[in-house]
Write a protein that holds these residues in place. Structure first.
Motif, short mmCIF file in Angstrom:
data_model
loop_
_atom_site.label_atom_id
_atom_site.label_comp_id
_atom_site.label_asym_id
_atom_site.label_seq_id
_atom_site.Cartn_x
_atom_site.Cartn_y
_atom_site.Cartn_z
N ILE A 103 -3.58 3.05 2.08
CA ILE A 103 -4.01 2.90 0.70
C ILE A 103 -3.73 1.49 0.20
CG2 ILE A 103 -3.77 3.82 -1.65
CD1 ILE A 103 -4.68 5.90 0.47
N ASP A 104 -4.79 0.83 -0.26
CA ASP A 104 -4.68 -0.48 -0.90
C ASP A 104 -4.83 -0.22 -2.39
OD1 ASP A 104 -4.67 -3.19 -1.41
OD2 ASP A 104 -6.65 -3.57 -0.57
N CYS A 105 -3.73 -0.22 -3.11
CA CYS A 105 -3.76 0.09 -4.54
C CYS A 105 -2.67 -0.72 -5.24
CB CYS A 105 -3.55 1.59 -4.77
SG CYS A 105 -3.63 2.09 -6.49
N PRO A 106 -3.02 -1.45 -6.30
CA PRO A 106 -2.03 -2.30 -6.96
C PRO A 106 -1.02 -1.53 -7.82
CG PRO A 106 -4.10 -2.40 -8.14
CD PRO A 106 -4.35 -1.59 -6.90
N ASP A 107 -1.32 -0.27 -8.13
CA ASP A 107 -0.46 0.55 -8.98
C ASP A 107 0.33 1.51 -8.09
OD1 ASP A 107 0.46 2.77 -10.61
OD2 ASP A 107 -0.85 2.02 -12.20
N THR A 108 1.65 1.32 -8.01
CA THR A 108 2.46 2.14 -7.09
C THR A 108 2.39 3.63 -7.42
OG1 THR A 108 4.46 1.75 -8.41
CG2 THR A 108 4.07 0.28 -6.54
N LEU A 109 2.25 3.98 -8.68
CA LEU A 109 2.14 5.38 -9.06
C LEU A 109 0.89 6.02 -8.47
CD1 LEU A 109 3.62 7.52 -10.76
CD2 LEU A 109 2.29 6.74 -12.73
N TYR A 110 -0.23 5.32 -8.55
CA TYR A 110 -1.48 5.87 -8.02
C TYR A 110 -1.61 5.67 -6.51
CZ TYR A 110 -2.47 7.59 -12.49
OH TYR A 110 -2.37 8.32 -13.64
N HIS A 111 -0.93 4.69 -5.97
CA HIS A 111 -0.80 4.60 -4.51
C HIS A 111 -0.15 5.89 -4.01
CE1 HIS A 111 1.04 3.50 -0.66
NE2 HIS A 111 0.08 2.61 -0.56
N HIS A 112 0.89 6.29 -4.70
CA HIS A 112 1.62 7.52 -4.34
C HIS A 112 0.73 8.75 -4.53
CE1 HIS A 112 5.21 9.57 -3.22
NE2 HIS A 112 5.32 10.22 -4.36
N PHE A 113 -0.07 8.80 -5.61
CA PHE A 113 -1.00 9.90 -5.82
C PHE A 113 -1.95 10.04 -4.63
CE2 PHE A 113 -5.20 11.44 -6.71
CZ PHE A 113 -4.98 12.62 -7.40
N PHE A 114 -2.60 8.94 -4.26
CA PHE A 114 -3.59 8.99 -3.17
C PHE A 114 -2.95 9.43 -1.86
CE2 PHE A 114 -5.94 5.79 -5.87
CZ PHE A 114 -6.99 6.64 -6.20
N ARG A 115 -1.76 8.93 -1.58
CA ARG A 115 -1.06 9.32 -0.35
C ARG A 115 -0.70 10.80 -0.39
NH1 ARG A 115 0.98 7.89 4.06
NH2 ARG A 115 2.99 8.55 4.85
N SER A 116 -0.14 11.28 -1.49
CA SER A 116 0.22 12.70 -1.62
C SER A 116 -1.02 13.59 -1.52
CB SER A 116 0.92 12.97 -2.95
OG SER A 116 2.13 12.24 -3.02
N PHE A 117 -2.10 13.16 -2.15
CA PHE A 117 -3.37 13.89 -2.11
C PHE A 117 -3.88 14.01 -0.67
CE2 PHE A 117 -8.02 13.71 -2.13
CZ PHE A 117 -8.33 14.85 -2.85
N ALA A 118 -3.92 12.89 0.03
CA ALA A 118 -4.44 12.89 1.41
C ALA A 118 -3.60 13.76 2.33
CB ALA A 118 -4.51 11.46 1.94
N MET A 119 -2.28 13.64 2.23
CA MET A 119 -1.40 14.43 3.10
C MET A 119 -1.58 15.92 2.84
SD MET A 119 0.18 12.23 5.01
CE MET A 119 -1.23 11.16 4.90
N SER A 120 -1.69 16.31 1.59
CA SER A 120 -1.83 17.73 1.24
C SER A 120 -3.22 18.27 1.56
CB SER A 120 -1.54 17.94 -0.25
OG SER A 120 -0.21 17.57 -0.52
N ALA A 121 -4.23 17.41 1.50
CA ALA A 121 -5.59 17.83 1.81
C ALA A 121 -5.84 17.84 3.32
CB ALA A 121 -6.60 16.91 1.12
#
Length: 184
Positions: free
Chosen positions: A115-133
């Motif tokens: 994930i290339d994302c400048p906002d650490t909170l949403y970097h974490h969202f995308f990572r959590s989303f992908a792992m759970s999906a």
């Protein structure tokens, strides 16, 4: 043909979240959250993926709320697509003002996130989303300087890629056919 719907609840000491996803929907949403930007991003994902999403989410702080929404939503997506063969893979590029973001994904139950994302909170969202999906997810920021635009373009590209990837197929897109695990 029956719609692919999932209803998931996640309750912890920090959060209380309920998500219903219909991946065969039309992009309708009803989202409530204590975080207005998160609410806007889930509505954006719903609209661009053409998935109907109903979500109520409360949390003790933004970090726990955003992370647990990613986990719950990812789990609901995985549950909704389990019923049959899908296209699996897709790539979309979205531009939004200064931002250009490309998302590539594979919904083959091989979780990985780059994930290339400048906002650490949403970097974490995308990572959590992908792992759970159970999704391989790559988000690449081609350019941009406004963090809001970059994150929003990422959600739009994710939604459009998901819409393509969850399309039904007659047979699996794999030389392995369907993978089955026993004794787990």
């Amino acid at each position: 043909m029956k719609n692919r719907v999932s209803d998931i609840e996640r309750r912890t000491k920090e959060t209380d979240i309920r998500v219903t996803v219909d991946i065969d929907g039309t992009g309708n949403y009803s989202v409530s959250s204590g975080n207005s930007f998160l609410k806007h991003m889930i509505e954006t994902l719903s609209r661009y993926s053409s998935s109907d999403i109903t979500m109520s989410a409360e949390g003790d702080d933004d970090h726990h709320l955003v992370e647990d929404v990613g986990i719950t939503l990812g789990t609901a997506i995985k549950d909704a697509v389990k019923s049959g063969p899908i296209e699996r893979m897709a790539t979309e590029t979205i531009v939004m003002d200064d931002a250009m973001v490309t998302v590539s994904l594979d919904m083959a139950d091989r979780p990985y996130a780059e994930i290339d994302c400048p906002d650490t909170l949403y970097h974490h969202f995308f990572r959590s989303f992908a792992m759970s999906a159970g999704m391989t997810l790559h988000i690449i920021v081609v350019r941009g300087f406004d963090d809001h635009h970059i994150v929003e373009a990422s959600f739009k590209a994710l939604g459009k890629a998901m819409r393509k990837a969850v399309q039904r197929r007659d047979k699996e897109v794999s030389t392995k056919d369907k993978v089955s695990l026993k004794g787990v």
